[in-house]
Design a protein around this motif. Structure first.
Motif, PDB file in Angstrom:
ATOM      1  N   LEU A 194      52.184  35.463  40.828  1.00 55.97           N
ATOM      2  CA  LEU A 194      53.098  34.516  41.157  1.00 55.97           C
ATOM      3  C   LEU A 194      53.533  34.842  42.384  1.00 55.97           C
ATOM      4  N   VAL A 195      54.116  35.892  42.643  1.00 54.04           N
ATOM      5  CA  VAL A 195      54.830  36.134  43.881  1.00 54.04           C
ATOM      6  C   VAL A 195      53.614  35.953  45.013  1.00 54.04           C
ATOM      7  N   LEU A 196      52.626  36.599  44.858  1.00 52.29           N
ATOM      8  CA  LEU A 196      51.548  36.687  45.855  1.00 52.29           C
ATOM      9  C   LEU A 196      50.966  35.208  45.985  1.00 52.29           C
ATOM     10  N   LEU A 197      51.029  34.526  44.766  1.00 46.35           N
ATOM     11  CA  LEU A 197      50.645  32.991  45.182  1.00 46.35           C
ATOM     12  C   LEU A 197      51.487  32.041  45.916  1.00 46.35           C
ATOM     13  N   VAL A 198      52.860  32.297  45.797  1.00 44.44           N
ATOM     14  CA  VAL A 198      53.822  31.708  46.646  1.00 44.44           C
ATOM     15  C   VAL A 198      53.908  32.200  47.712  1.00 44.44           C
ATOM     16  N   LEU A 199      53.539  33.249  48.130  1.00 45.49           N
ATOM     17  CA  LEU A 199      53.519  34.019  49.371  1.00 45.49           C
ATOM     18  C   LEU A 199      52.268  33.134  50.254  1.00 45.49           C
ATOM     19  N   ARG A 200      51.167  33.123  49.387  1.00 43.55           N
ATOM     20  CA  ARG A 200      49.974  32.372  50.261  1.00 43.55           C
ATOM     21  C   ARG A 200      50.302  31.121  50.671  1.00 43.55           C
ATOM     22  N   LEU A 255      43.467  29.147  48.026  1.00 45.57           N
ATOM     23  CA  LEU A 255      42.619  29.491  46.954  1.00 45.57           C
ATOM     24  C   LEU A 255      42.484  30.845  46.646  1.00 45.57           C
ATOM     25  N   GLY A 256      42.908  31.742  47.689  1.00 48.61           N
ATOM     26  CA  GLY A 256      42.859  33.062  47.458  1.00 48.61           C
ATOM     27  C   GLY A 256      41.335  33.648  47.513  1.00 48.61           C
ATOM     28  N   LEU A 257      40.714  33.153  48.323  1.00 49.13           N
ATOM     29  CA  LEU A 257      39.377  33.445  48.493  1.00 49.13           C
ATOM     30  C   LEU A 257      39.199  34.018  49.972  1.00 49.13           C
ATOM     31  N   ARG A 287      45.907  38.374  41.127  1.00 54.66           N
ATOM     32  CA  ARG A 287      45.213  37.697  39.935  1.00 54.66           C
ATOM     33  C   ARG A 287      44.945  36.630  39.902  1.00 54.66           C
ATOM     34  N   LEU A 288      45.872  35.697  40.395  1.00 51.42           N
ATOM     35  CA  LEU A 288      45.991  34.071  40.464  1.00 51.42           C
ATOM     36  C   LEU A 288      45.283  33.590  41.561  1.00 51.42           C
ATOM     37  N   ALA A 339      37.002  39.572  41.411  1.00 54.31           N
ATOM     38  CA  ALA A 339      36.887  41.069  41.058  1.00 54.31           C
ATOM     39  C   ALA A 339      36.905  41.484  39.769  1.00 54.31           C
ATOM     40  N   ASN A 340      37.304  40.498  38.884  1.00 51.83           N
ATOM     41  CA  ASN A 340      37.045  40.622  37.251  1.00 51.83           C
ATOM     42  C   ASN A 340      35.789  40.594  36.972  1.00 51.83           C
ATOM     43  N   ARG A 341      34.980  39.722  37.457  1.00 56.65           N
ATOM     44  CA  ARG A 341      33.826  39.529  36.937  1.00 56.65           C
ATOM     45  C   ARG A 341      32.661  40.253  37.705  1.00 56.65           C
ATOM     46  N   THR A 342      32.856  40.909  38.947  1.00 56.71           N
ATOM     47  CA  THR A 342      32.024  41.900  39.428  1.00 56.71           C
ATOM     48  C   THR A 342      31.630  43.231  38.860  1.00 56.71           C
TER      49      THR A 342
END
Length: 162
Positions: A21-27, A94-96, A141-142, A149-152
């Motif tokens: 959540l913190v990383l999402l807000v930072l992005r 998007l975190g892409l 993760r969000l 990363a979870n699907r590879t």
């Protein structure tokens, strides 16, 4: 309850914030000012506002070692800046390709710093700090990066058993 225990409980509560959540807000926080700026640079999709070519060609200067230099290839610089200010923030939200998008924002921030040196404390330093944090920690993760990363499946070198 003592002051020490109140502080300890408060710190524990703050430390329990979920990193994704913190990383999402930072992005999002890093993306917003760049995206908003990018929206002002286009008249329509793929149609750069004439003011941008004028600014990069006539007004903006690179301040290097006490001298002000005109932008090389000002129209190209205007297109690159306008494109980066739209594409990179979208990638961040998007975190892409987050680490690369953050690197792009960091490089843009460096150029902006050379163009507007007086903005370092209020804008450029916080942007650089946010970009560096995302480069170091990734999207979390969000994010699309987190989903990928979870699907590879883990790749193992040929001949290894792991």
């Amino acid at each position: 309850m003592t002051l020490r225990s109140i502080i300890a409980r408060s710190e524990a509560l703050i430390a329990s914030l979920p990193a994704p959540l913190v990383l999402l807000v930072l992005r999002i926080a890093l993306a917003v000012p760049f995206f908003r700026s990018g929206l002002t640079k286009w008249d329509a999709p793929l149609v750069l506002a004439p003011s941008q070519a004028f600014l990069f060609g006539q007004e903006f200067r690179l301040h290097i070692l006490g001298n002000a230099y005109p932008y090389p290839f000002p129209t190209l610089a205007a297109y690159l800046a306008a494109t980066g200010e739209i594409v990179l923030p979208i990638l961040l939200v998007l975190g892409l390709g987050t680490r690369f998008a953050a690197l792009g924002i960091l490089l843009m921030t460096a150029v902006i710093q050379l163009t507007v040196p007086e903005g370092w404390a209020n804008f450029h330093l916080p942007w650089a700090a946010m970009a560096l944090a995302l480069m170091a920690y990734g999207a979390g993760r969000l994010s699309v990066d987190g989903l990928l990363a979870n699907r590879t499946p883990a790749m193992t070198p040929k001949g290894s058993h792991g």
